[in-house]
Design a protein around this motif. Structure first.
Motif, PDB file in Angstrom:
ATOM      1  N   UNK A 453       7.189  20.470  39.057  1.00  0.00           N
ATOM      2  CA  UNK A 453       7.778  21.128  37.910  1.00  0.00           C
ATOM      3  C   UNK A 453       6.683  21.667  37.002  1.00  0.00           C
ATOM      4  N   UNK A 454       5.782  20.792  36.681  1.00  0.00           N
ATOM      5  CA  UNK A 454       4.734  21.173  35.753  1.00  0.00           C
ATOM      6  C   UNK A 454       3.667  22.003  36.429  1.00  0.00           C
ATOM      7  N   UNK A 457       4.847  25.488  37.533  1.00  0.00           N
ATOM      8  CA  UNK A 457       5.323  26.391  36.502  1.00  0.00           C
ATOM      9  C   UNK A 457       4.201  26.867  35.602  1.00  0.00           C
ATOM     10  N   UNK A 458       3.224  25.995  35.389  1.00  0.00           N
ATOM     11  CA  UNK A 458       2.153  26.396  34.481  1.00  0.00           C
ATOM     12  C   UNK A 458       1.411  27.622  35.018  1.00  0.00           C
ATOM     13  N   UNK A 461       3.521  30.603  34.814  1.00  0.00           N
ATOM     14  CA  UNK A 461       3.634  31.106  33.457  1.00  0.00           C
ATOM     15  C   UNK A 461       2.503  32.097  33.187  1.00  0.00           C
ATOM     16  N   UNK A 462       1.298  31.684  33.535  1.00  0.00           N
ATOM     17  CA  UNK A 462       0.147  32.562  33.300  1.00  0.00           C
ATOM     18  C   UNK A 462       0.318  33.850  34.091  1.00  0.00           C
ATOM     19  N   UNK A 465       3.206  35.934  32.725  1.00  0.00           N
ATOM     20  CA  UNK A 465       2.903  36.353  31.357  1.00  0.00           C
ATOM     21  C   UNK A 465       1.834  37.430  31.339  1.00  0.00           C
ATOM     22  N   UNK A 509      10.047  31.405  40.598  1.00  0.00           N
ATOM     23  CA  UNK A 509      10.506  30.483  39.571  1.00  0.00           C
ATOM     24  C   UNK A 509      11.913  29.964  39.894  1.00  0.00           C
TER      25      UNK A 509
END
Lengths: 893, 126
Positions: A453-454, A457-458, A461-462, A465, A509
């Motif tokens: 999950x972490x 996703x991190x 995200x980058x 983004x 995602x």
């Protein structure tokens, strides 16, 4: 002549004799007494008449005296008038008395002299009375003519006095004679009746004596025969078959004796025969025992040898002398031990003998004994049913040699096995370790999934983004700088590439989210929420959110086609939204033209139903169940050219969610025509659900059927007999009754008749569920035979309650004109296909799955057991509609 | 007076992403951006500088985001600091826990830069 008859005859004659004697005695006594009574009566009468006569004579004399004395008072004429008639009357009466006596003539039965005397006296008496009368007349005349003082009168009067005296004396005499006669008669009677009595007693005694002597004679004869027979029987029973009964008579004893003798004779013959056979059998047995290849010794229960065969003597060489009948086990053992035959016995003979004896007595296990001549003997001991002991001695020299060879091989084998075992143990240890590791891995997997999950996703995200920022900056700052056509073209390509990065990142995602979702649900770590959810709100929200997906699909419309007021359901609003979004996005994704329509309503079973119907490409039948599998996507033909869209997890998650909230989700589809996705959820308030009344006397069946029905969302009431069923049906008005036939008290047939008679309840469909094969005529709307298959039962319930969207297709046997099929539209909705028997089998052969409705009239025309045996179909027997009841077709929901 | 936005995240790239996303605000409005790399540093800054808006990661070394959020919200003087929790965790319990502690929002990674921008403007009343 039979003994019994003899007895009977003797007893009978004795009885007759005694009776005769008694009768004669009693009769004579009776006659005597009767005669005596007569005599006494006569005498008494005579006496009485004599006395009467006497008194009348006295009255006459009184009248005569009065006449004489009262002449002076009354005068002659007066006295005459008064006393002469009086006198005449009294004397006349006395004379009449005498005449009666004479006339009676009753002295015939009296002894002659008495009768004669009496007669004579009566003659004399009559004469005397006459004389007395005439003398009185003369006296009266003389009194008139000469007077009472005259001598003639006095003389006549004296004569009259004398006559009177004679007369009275005569009467007295007669009375005395009568009294005497009566007394004599009494005495005579007493005498003769005494004689008669003694004679009677004497004859009875005589008869008894006679009887006793007859009985004694018979008894002696019988007793002798019985004693004789009994002693013969005793002798026979003791085994003296020569004994014979010597009774020489033609009665039963004679015949019994003959029978005993005959029997004894036959027994003798039988015994002789048996002895012959036994001897033969024994000989044969001895020969057989001799012929066997093993030593055989039989000892009786006192451990004495009965028989030893040739082989035994052969094996125990040198012991022939002791192996004779009568020798004890101990003698035999000691002899063979001392002969040095058994190596084990050498030097410890006593101990060996004790061991052998012990084995003999306790039936120890078989023993291998090495013999001094190099052979081996296997000694086995058995006990027969009658306590005899059999010792079997086998020469196992050859076997021993082979065994030695084997033993060496075995020893090698054992090493091998030991080696293998070691390997196996190691493997097992490894397996255990692997198992532990697997468990650790499982935990690791859980930990991994949560950290994914972490950790995933991190960076995502980058990635996402920055691609967006780059695109923004690029569009804003660099694109305006691209003044050449080449630079502009390149710029646009960069823009589109950045867009691809963005959309692919988003897909990644979603995949991660779905994987996490599913793994959380499957591992049971999902924290389910139960709140009351208004599905109408959910639908509005989801349709609103999904309308954004329509942007690239200009030819597809998304509509809420039907939205009935429905009860709340117990669920998690977000989860329901997730499911709805999944269904809507799928429908939109696979539809190019037409419509995606959403329906929300309460279905025939009282479940809240959501339908998402599209006009898309549809799903192939073989894919229709698999679409709910993980990572499955329908229509994935060529995986190289056809790009997968979506994660392939959406429907799997949806199914998990819906099933968790006690609902069902399934798809119906026609290839090229579109797909209907169905979701049912039970209403939060169970009173809205259709009610089924389960009637069965067996609690297990009741519970089972109730469980099946509840699982389908029905409300359930249960009754254990017909009466209870009627009460509950009237009170609760169920949508359907499942009825057993055989029940204590009011049975199913009766209950169905009662329900059909009741106007308010006659329309309730009845599903007969019974063990009886012949219960189609019970009057139910459909019949299932126990044991009931769950699918068949629920299918039948759906069909009868009239769930128009029955999930499984229905085949109806028989054409439109077939008996009973007129009810089908009402029962099964529109999805009914009618077919013939041949077509049915053909369709079943093609893999048809669903409900087959068989009108009862056609049940005989096909192989019903075979049909019922097919797991893929539910068979519904539709009873014929009786002509007098209207066809039921009004239960569609 | 310039509005202060603090970004607390141990992930350098996330910190950079947020910075670059919010730069737009710096350009257009009177906004200052600050960053911190762990919970303790973030808390120290909040106490010292009293920012208007904090983007706070949850999983961080030294002190996690919940802890920071709790301490800030328990402090009378800091209660008006608007905290937006940013995390990869998307579980319901997490969201609930975060909001109960007094955070204004709970955003899950990966987040959309446009969304961040919009939320920030809303929070700061720009």
């Amino acid at each position: 002549m039979g003994v019994v008859r003899k007895f009977a005859a003797a007893l009978g004659s004795m009885l007759v004799l005694i009776l005769l004697v008694a009768a004669v005695g009693i009769a004579s006594l009776f006659v005597l007494e009767k005669k005596a009574g007569d005599i006494v009566a006569d005498s008494m009468r005579l006496q009485r008449l004599a006395l009467e006569m006497d008194s009348r004579l006295q009255l006459a004399r009184q009248a005569e005296r009065d006449f004489r004395q009262r002449i002076n008072d009354l005068g002659l004429a007066g006295a005459r008038r008064v006393y002469v008639p009086e006198f005449s009357q009294r004397l006349g009466e006395a004379g009449r008395n005498a005449a009666w006596l004479r006339d009676m003539g009753r002295f015939g039965n009296a002894p002659g002299d008495f009768a004669a005397d009496t007669a004579a006296r009566l003659e004399e008496l009559s004469a005397s009375i006459e004389r007395y009368g005439s003398l009185f007349t003369r006296v009266v005349d003389l009194a008139g003519t000469v007077g009472v003082e005259n001598q003639a009168f006095i003389r006549a009067h004296g004569e009259m006095e004398g006559e009177y005296l004679r007369l009275t004396s005569l009467v007295r005499q007669m009375a005395t004679a009568a009294t005497d006669r009566a007394r004599d008669a009494h005495q005579e009677i007493a005498r003769s009746s005494g004689l008669a009595r003694s004679m009677l007693i004497a004859s009875v005694l005589l008869a008894l004596m006679l009887a006793a002597s007859i009985i004694s004679v018979i008894h002696r004869t019988v007793a002798r025969s019985v004693v004789l027979l009994s002693s013969t029987a005793t002798e026979l029973s003791l085994g003296n078959l020569e004994a014979r009964a010597m009774v020489d008579s033609d009665d039963e004893f004679g015949r019994l004796a003959d029978s005993i003798n005959g029997m004894a004779h036959r027994i003798t013959a039988l015994v002789n025969d048996l002895e012959g056979r036994a001897a033969m059998a024994s000989d044969r047995l001895v020969e057989a025992i001799d012929a066997i290849s093993e030593g055989f010794l039989l000892y009786d229960h006192r451990e004495r040898l009965i028989i030893a065969n040739t082989m035994a003597k052969e094996l125990f060489r040198g012991a022939e002398r002791v192996l004779r009948p009568g020798a004890t086990v101990e003698e035999v053992c000691r002899h063979v031990a001392e002969s040095g035959l058994f190596l084990n016995a050498m030097g410890r003979e006593e101990a060996w003998v004790r061991e052998r004896l012990e084995r003999h007595r306790t039936l120890g296990p078989p023993v291998d004994e090495p013999l001094s001549d190099g052979r081996w003997a296997l000694i086995k001991t058995y006990r027969s049913g009658r306590g005899e002991t059999v010792v079997v001695v086998t020469d196992i020299t050859e076997r021993k040699r082979a065994a030695d060879v084997l033993a060496t091989r075995n020893s090698n084998l054992e090493d091998l096995v030991r080696e293998r075992t070691k390997v196996l143990v190691e493997k097992a240890m490894e397996l255990r370790e692997a198992n532990t590791r697997l468990m650790e891995l499982d935990e690791l997997k859980s930990a991994f999934l949560s950290s994914v999950s972490h950790e995933l996703r991190t960076p995502l995200t980058s990635l996402l983004g920055f691609s967006k920022i780059i695109r923004r900056d690029f569009t804003k700052v660099f694109m305006p700088l691209a003044d050449t056509g080449e630079a502009r073209r390149l710029g646009e390509r960069i823009q589109s590439n950045l867009e691809i990065i963005g959309s692919e990142g988003e897909r990644l995602t979603r995949l991660i989210n779905d994987v996490l979702d599913l793994s959380r649900i499957e591992s049971g770590r999902e924290d389910w929420r139960f709140t009351e959810v208004n599905l109408a709100g959910c639908v509005n929200r989801a349709v609103g959110a999904a309308s954004g997906l329509l942007a690239p699909k200009s030819q597809v419309r998304l509509t809420i086609r039907r939205m009935d007021p429905v009860p709340l359901v117990h669920a998690d609003q977000d989860r329901i939204h997730q499911v709805l979004m999944n269904l809507l996005s799928n429908a939109i994704k696979f539809t190019e033209f037409g419509e995606v329509a959403v329906d929300l309503y309460l279905d025939g079973q009282g479940m809240v139903r959501l339908r998402v119907e599209d006009t898309g490409r549809g799903i192939r039948r073989r894919d229709i169940e698999q679409i709910f599998d993980k990572f499955h996507q329908a229509h994935r033909g060529d995986t190289l050219t056809e790009k997968p869209s979506g994660t392939g997890l959406g429907l799997a998650i949806s199914r998990q969610i819906i099933e968790h909230y006690q609902g069902r989700i399934w798809a119906e589809s026609r290839l090229g025509r579109g797909t209907i996705m169905n979701v049912t959820l039970p209403p939060a308030d169970p009173s809205d659900r259709p009610l089924v009344l389960v009637v069965d006397d067996d609690p297990a069946t009741r519970d089972y059927l109730s469980m099946l029905l509840k699982r389908e969302g029905y409300g359930v009431h249960a009754a254990c007999d017909g009466e209870q069923a009627l009460v509950l049906a009237a009170r609760r008005r169920p949508a359907l009754i499942s009825m057993d036939i055989l029940m204590p008290g009011m049975g199913g047939r009766e209950a169905i008749r009662a329900l059909r008679r009741d106007g308010r309840l006659a329309d309730i469909p009845i599903l007969v569920v019974s063990v009886m094969d012949a219960c189609h005529d019970a009057g139910g709307d459909a019949t299932l035979i126990k044991p009931v298959n769950a699918d068949a039962f629920i299918g039948a319930v759906h069909a009868l309650i009239g769930d128009s969207a029955a999930p499984r297709p229905v085949l109806a046997l028989g054409g439109a004109a077939g008996p009973g099929t007129c009810r089908l539209p009402g029962l099964c909705g529109e999805s009914v296909t009618r077919c013939s028997v041949d077509e049915l089998w053909a369709m079943l052969g093609d893999g048809f799955e669903g409900t087959v409705v068989v009108p009862e009239a056609m049940a005989d025309s096909l192989d019903l057991p075979r049909l019922c045996g097919m797991g893929s179909v539910q068979v519904l027997l539709l009873p014929d509609t009786p002509a007098d009841t209207p066809a039921k077709g009004t239960h569609s929901g | 007076m310039a509005k202060k936005i603090l970004i607390v995240d141990d992930e350098v790239h996330i910190k950079m992403l947020l910075e670059q996303t919010l730069e737009e605000l710096e350009d257009e409005y009177d906004v200052e951006l600050f960053t911190a790399s762990d919970g303790e540093e973030g808390l120290a800054f909040i106490r010292g500088e009293h920012p208007d808006l904090v983007f706070l990661d949850i999983m961080m070394p030294k002190m996690n985001g919940y802890e920071v959020c709790r301490i800030v919200m328990e402090d009378e003087g800091l209660r008006d600091v608007k905290i937006i929790l940013l995390t990869a965790k998307g579980q319901e319990v997490d969201r609930k826990q975060g909001l109960e502690l007094g955070a204004k929002m709970y955003m899950t990674k990966p987040f959309d830069p446009d969304e961040i921008l919009k939320v920030s403007k809303d929070m700061l009343g720009l």
